[in-house]
Design a protein around this motif. Structure first.
Motif, PDB file in Angstrom:
ATOM      1  N   MET A 126      68.016  72.018 -14.020  1.00 38.09           N
ATOM      2  CA  MET A 126      66.712  72.035 -13.348  1.00 38.09           C
ATOM      3  C   MET A 126      66.375  73.463 -12.931  1.00 38.09           C
ATOM      4  O   MET A 126      67.269  74.266 -12.673  1.00 38.09           O
ATOM      5  CB  MET A 126      66.759  71.177 -12.083  1.00 38.09           C
ATOM      6  CG  MET A 126      67.028  69.717 -12.299  1.00 38.09           C
ATOM      7  SD  MET A 126      67.140  68.847 -10.698  1.00 38.09           S
ATOM      8  CE  MET A 126      67.706  67.232 -11.258  1.00 38.09           C
ATOM      9  N   ASP A 127      65.080  73.761 -12.863  1.00 32.96           N
ATOM     10  CA  ASP A 127      64.746  75.051 -12.274  1.00 32.96           C
ATOM     11  C   ASP A 127      65.129  75.005 -10.795  1.00 32.96           C
ATOM     12  O   ASP A 127      65.184  73.938 -10.178  1.00 32.96           O
ATOM     13  CB  ASP A 127      63.269  75.396 -12.463  1.00 32.96           C
ATOM     14  CG  ASP A 127      62.342  74.499 -11.675  1.00 32.96           C
ATOM     15  OD1 ASP A 127      62.175  74.737 -10.470  1.00 32.96           O
ATOM     16  OD2 ASP A 127      61.809  73.536 -12.260  1.00 32.96           O
ATOM     17  N   ALA A 128      65.415  76.155 -10.242  1.00 35.13           N
ATOM     18  CA  ALA A 128      65.985  76.226  -8.898  1.00 35.13           C
ATOM     19  C   ALA A 128      65.089  75.571  -7.846  1.00 35.13           C
ATOM     20  O   ALA A 128      65.575  74.874  -6.949  1.00 35.13           O
ATOM     21  CB  ALA A 128      66.257  77.683  -8.516  1.00 35.13           C
ATOM     22  N   GLN A 129      63.782  75.747  -7.963  1.00 35.96           N
ATOM     23  CA  GLN A 129      62.876  75.188  -6.957  1.00 35.96           C
ATOM     24  C   GLN A 129      62.861  73.668  -7.003  1.00 35.96           C
ATOM     25  O   GLN A 129      62.809  73.009  -5.965  1.00 35.96           O
ATOM     26  CB  GLN A 129      61.459  75.733  -7.155  1.00 35.96           C
ATOM     27  CG  GLN A 129      60.508  75.367  -6.024  1.00 35.96           C
ATOM     28  CD  GLN A 129      61.009  75.810  -4.665  1.00 35.96           C
ATOM     29  OE1 GLN A 129      61.325  76.987  -4.460  1.00 35.96           O
ATOM     30  NE2 GLN A 129      61.105  74.883  -3.715  1.00 35.96           N
ATOM     31  N   THR A 130      62.933  73.109  -8.205  1.00 31.63           N
ATOM     32  CA  THR A 130      63.000  71.653  -8.320  1.00 31.63           C
ATOM     33  C   THR A 130      64.264  71.124  -7.661  1.00 31.63           C
ATOM     34  O   THR A 130      64.234  70.117  -6.934  1.00 31.63           O
ATOM     35  CB  THR A 130      62.972  71.233  -9.797  1.00 31.63           C
ATOM     36  OG1 THR A 130      61.724  71.627 -10.382  1.00 31.63           O
ATOM     37  CG2 THR A 130      63.128  69.720  -9.949  1.00 31.63           C
ATOM     38  N   ALA A 131      65.379  71.787  -7.890  1.00 32.58           N
ATOM     39  CA  ALA A 131      66.645  71.369  -7.281  1.00 32.58           C
ATOM     40  C   ALA A 131      66.573  71.458  -5.761  1.00 32.58           C
ATOM     41  O   ALA A 131      67.037  70.560  -5.053  1.00 32.58           O
ATOM     42  CB  ALA A 131      67.789  72.233  -7.816  1.00 32.58           C
ATOM     43  N   VAL A 132      65.982  72.522  -5.259  1.00 31.58           N
ATOM     44  CA  VAL A 132      65.805  72.692  -3.808  1.00 31.58           C
ATOM     45  C   VAL A 132      64.932  71.576  -3.248  1.00 31.58           C
ATOM     46  O   VAL A 132      65.245  70.977  -2.208  1.00 31.58           O
ATOM     47  CB  VAL A 132      65.196  74.076  -3.494  1.00 31.58           C
ATOM     48  CG1 VAL A 132      64.654  74.120  -2.063  1.00 31.58           C
ATOM     49  CG2 VAL A 132      66.236  75.167  -3.691  1.00 31.58           C
ATOM     50  N   ASP A 133      63.828  71.294  -3.936  1.00 31.31           N
ATOM     51  CA  ASP A 133      62.911  70.248  -3.469  1.00 31.31           C
ATOM     52  C   ASP A 133      63.600  68.886  -3.409  1.00 31.31           C
ATOM     53  O   ASP A 133      63.341  68.091  -2.498  1.00 31.31           O
ATOM     54  CB  ASP A 133      61.688  70.163  -4.392  1.00 31.31           C
ATOM     55  CG  ASP A 133      60.746  71.350  -4.222  1.00 31.31           C
ATOM     56  OD1 ASP A 133      60.859  72.060  -3.199  1.00 31.31           O
ATOM     57  OD2 ASP A 133      59.898  71.560  -5.111  1.00 31.31           O
ATOM     58  N   ARG A 134      64.492  68.619  -4.343  1.00 32.31           N
ATOM     59  CA  ARG A 134      65.173  67.333  -4.363  1.00 32.31           C
ATOM     60  C   ARG A 134      66.191  67.219  -3.222  1.00 32.31           C
ATOM     61  O   ARG A 134      66.416  66.132  -2.690  1.00 32.31           O
ATOM     62  CB  ARG A 134      65.814  67.093  -5.734  1.00 32.31           C
ATOM     63  CG  ARG A 134      64.755  66.896  -6.821  1.00 32.31           C
ATOM     64  CD  ARG A 134      65.354  66.739  -8.196  1.00 32.31           C
ATOM     65  NE  ARG A 134      65.968  65.426  -8.399  1.00 32.31           N
ATOM     66  CZ  ARG A 134      65.297  64.315  -8.663  1.00 32.31           C
ATOM     67  NH1 ARG A 134      63.969  64.321  -8.725  1.00 32.31           N
ATOM     68  NH2 ARG A 134      65.931  63.177  -8.862  1.00 32.31           N
ATOM     69  N   ILE A 135      66.777  68.318  -2.840  1.00 31.98           N
ATOM     70  CA  ILE A 135      67.640  68.317  -1.649  1.00 31.98           C
ATOM     71  C   ILE A 135      66.798  67.996  -0.419  1.00 31.98           C
ATOM     72  O   ILE A 135      67.171  67.151   0.409  1.00 31.98           O
ATOM     73  CB  ILE A 135      68.342  69.677  -1.485  1.00 31.98           C
ATOM     74  CG1 ILE A 135      69.346  69.905  -2.619  1.00 31.98           C
ATOM     75  CG2 ILE A 135      69.051  69.754  -0.128  1.00 31.98           C
ATOM     76  CD1 ILE A 135      69.894  71.302  -2.683  1.00 31.98           C
ATOM     77  N   ARG A 136      65.662  68.659  -0.308  1.00 34.11           N
ATOM     78  CA  ARG A 136      64.788  68.435   0.850  1.00 34.11           C
ATOM     79  C   ARG A 136      64.261  67.015   0.883  1.00 34.11           C
ATOM     80  O   ARG A 136      64.192  66.391   1.951  1.00 34.11           O
ATOM     81  CB  ARG A 136      63.633  69.439   0.816  1.00 34.11           C
ATOM     82  CG  ARG A 136      64.065  70.868   1.135  1.00 34.11           C
ATOM     83  CD  ARG A 136      62.922  71.833   1.006  1.00 34.11           C
ATOM     84  NE  ARG A 136      63.310  73.180   1.429  1.00 34.11           N
ATOM     85  CZ  ARG A 136      62.723  74.289   1.019  1.00 34.11           C
ATOM     86  NH1 ARG A 136      61.701  74.217   0.159  1.00 34.11           N
ATOM     87  NH2 ARG A 136      63.139  75.470   1.441  1.00 34.11           N
ATOM     88  N   ARG A 137      63.895  66.482  -0.274  1.00 31.71           N
ATOM     89  CA  ARG A 137      63.396  65.102  -0.330  1.00 31.71           C
ATOM     90  C   ARG A 137      64.477  64.109   0.097  1.00 31.71           C
ATOM     91  O   ARG A 137      64.206  63.133   0.801  1.00 31.71           O
ATOM     92  CB  ARG A 137      62.901  64.789  -1.739  1.00 31.71           C
ATOM     93  CG  ARG A 137      61.558  65.429  -2.082  1.00 31.71           C
ATOM     94  CD  ARG A 137      61.265  65.354  -3.566  1.00 31.71           C
ATOM     95  NE  ARG A 137      61.290  63.973  -4.086  1.00 31.71           N
ATOM     96  CZ  ARG A 137      61.277  63.673  -5.377  1.00 31.71           C
ATOM     97  NH1 ARG A 137      61.272  64.647  -6.286  1.00 31.71           N
ATOM     98  NH2 ARG A 137      61.283  62.414  -5.758  1.00 31.71           N
ATOM     99  N   THR A 138      65.692  64.360  -0.331  1.00 31.30           N
ATOM    100  CA  THR A 138      66.820  63.510   0.076  1.00 31.30           C
ATOM    101  C   THR A 138      66.977  63.507   1.582  1.00 31.30           C
ATOM    102  O   THR A 138      67.102  62.447   2.226  1.00 31.30           O
ATOM    103  CB  THR A 138      68.123  64.012  -0.579  1.00 31.30           C
ATOM    104  OG1 THR A 138      68.011  63.881  -2.002  1.00 31.30           O
ATOM    105  CG2 THR A 138      69.330  63.233  -0.083  1.00 31.30           C
TER     106      THR A 138
END
Length: 257
Positions: A126-138
């Motif tokens: 994943m691009d880094a921002q998508t991965a970050v967003d998924r952590i935040r969503r979790t």
């Protein structure tokens, strides 16, 4: 405070002991969960998706949300019985099913997850921002459910895909900034050297998870503890050993005919 958040706080605290890492004997079904939970020295239960998939008759890449949750349900019951936190290998959180999946894990009493930055659908990082967003969503889902201390162990697959350590450090720091408790750096068949572990421990302030390499040239638990690693995982190693022992004992029986 919710009972589940108390469990999450316990799990999080086990990652924050200088030179005493959380060591995980990863389980995959009720039997293995009970075998580990019965040990007074075991502090928490943790699953390995590869092992869960093997036990379900499928592969890690093909393991579905429902199949993973089915295994977690039984393991979570054991964790509750022994009053030990449970963290689940939740792969990439199954794409658009992230919120649904996290809610179902919380329903089962899960206190934390592994969350990968490798998209199993596209078979790409994943691009880094998508991965970050998924952590935040979790973490947003967990907060909405009154579990603000939910533990995310953010896996970074840069090295296993042939990337550079600079990218690992950059991504790892962004994952920690997004609220991850630790960064799990897995090298796959590519060895992670002592110098690289030391570097990541320094860059991540100790908040590093690594896999234990069961070979003569691998770093021991004591050596990893001395380096300041926060968490050490076994992954599917114990399942592989157990199945080999099972097969060997069966072969002994057949050899007597």
């Amino acid at each position: 405070m919710s009972a589940l958040n108390q469990s999450a706080q316990v799990l999080k605290s086990l990652h924050q002991r200088p030179h005493k890492p959380l060591v995980l004997a990863n389980v995959y079904d009720i039997l293995t969960a009970r075998a580990v939970a019965e040990l007074p020295s075991s502090e928490t239960l943790a699953t390995a998706s590869y092992s869960v998939a093997q036990a379900a008759g499928t592969t890690d890449n093909d393991l579905t949300l429902d199949e993973n949750l089915t295994a977690v349900k039984g393991i979570a019951a054991v964790a509750k019985e022994f009053n030990k936190p449970l963290t689940v290998d939740f792969q990439d959180a199954y794409g658009s099913k992230l919120e649904e999946g996290i809610n179902k894990l919380l329903d089962l009493g899960v206190a934390g997850i592994n969350l990968e930055d490798y998209d199993n659908t596209t078979q790409q990082l994943m691009d880094a921002q998508t991965a970050v967003d998924r952590i935040r969503r979790t973490l947003d889902v967990a907060k909405e459910r009154n579990v603000p201390d939910f533990v995310v162990n953010a896996r970074c697959d840069v090295l296993v895909l042939g990337g550079k350590m600079e990218e690992v450090v950059k991504r790892g720091k962004s994952y920690l900034d997004a609220g991850a408790t630790t960064v799990f750096v897995w090298g796959g068949k590519r060895d992670v050297s002592k110098a690289e572990v030391e570097h990541m421990v320094k860059e991540f302030g100790g908040r590093l998870n690594v896999s234990l390499k069961r070979s003569a040239d691998g770093l021991t638990i004591k050596e990893l503890a001395d380096l300041g690693v926060a968490r050490i995982s076994m992954g599917p190693a114990l399942q592989i050993l157990a199945m080999k022992a099972f097969q060997d004992e069966a072969a002994k029986l057949f050899s007597q005919l």
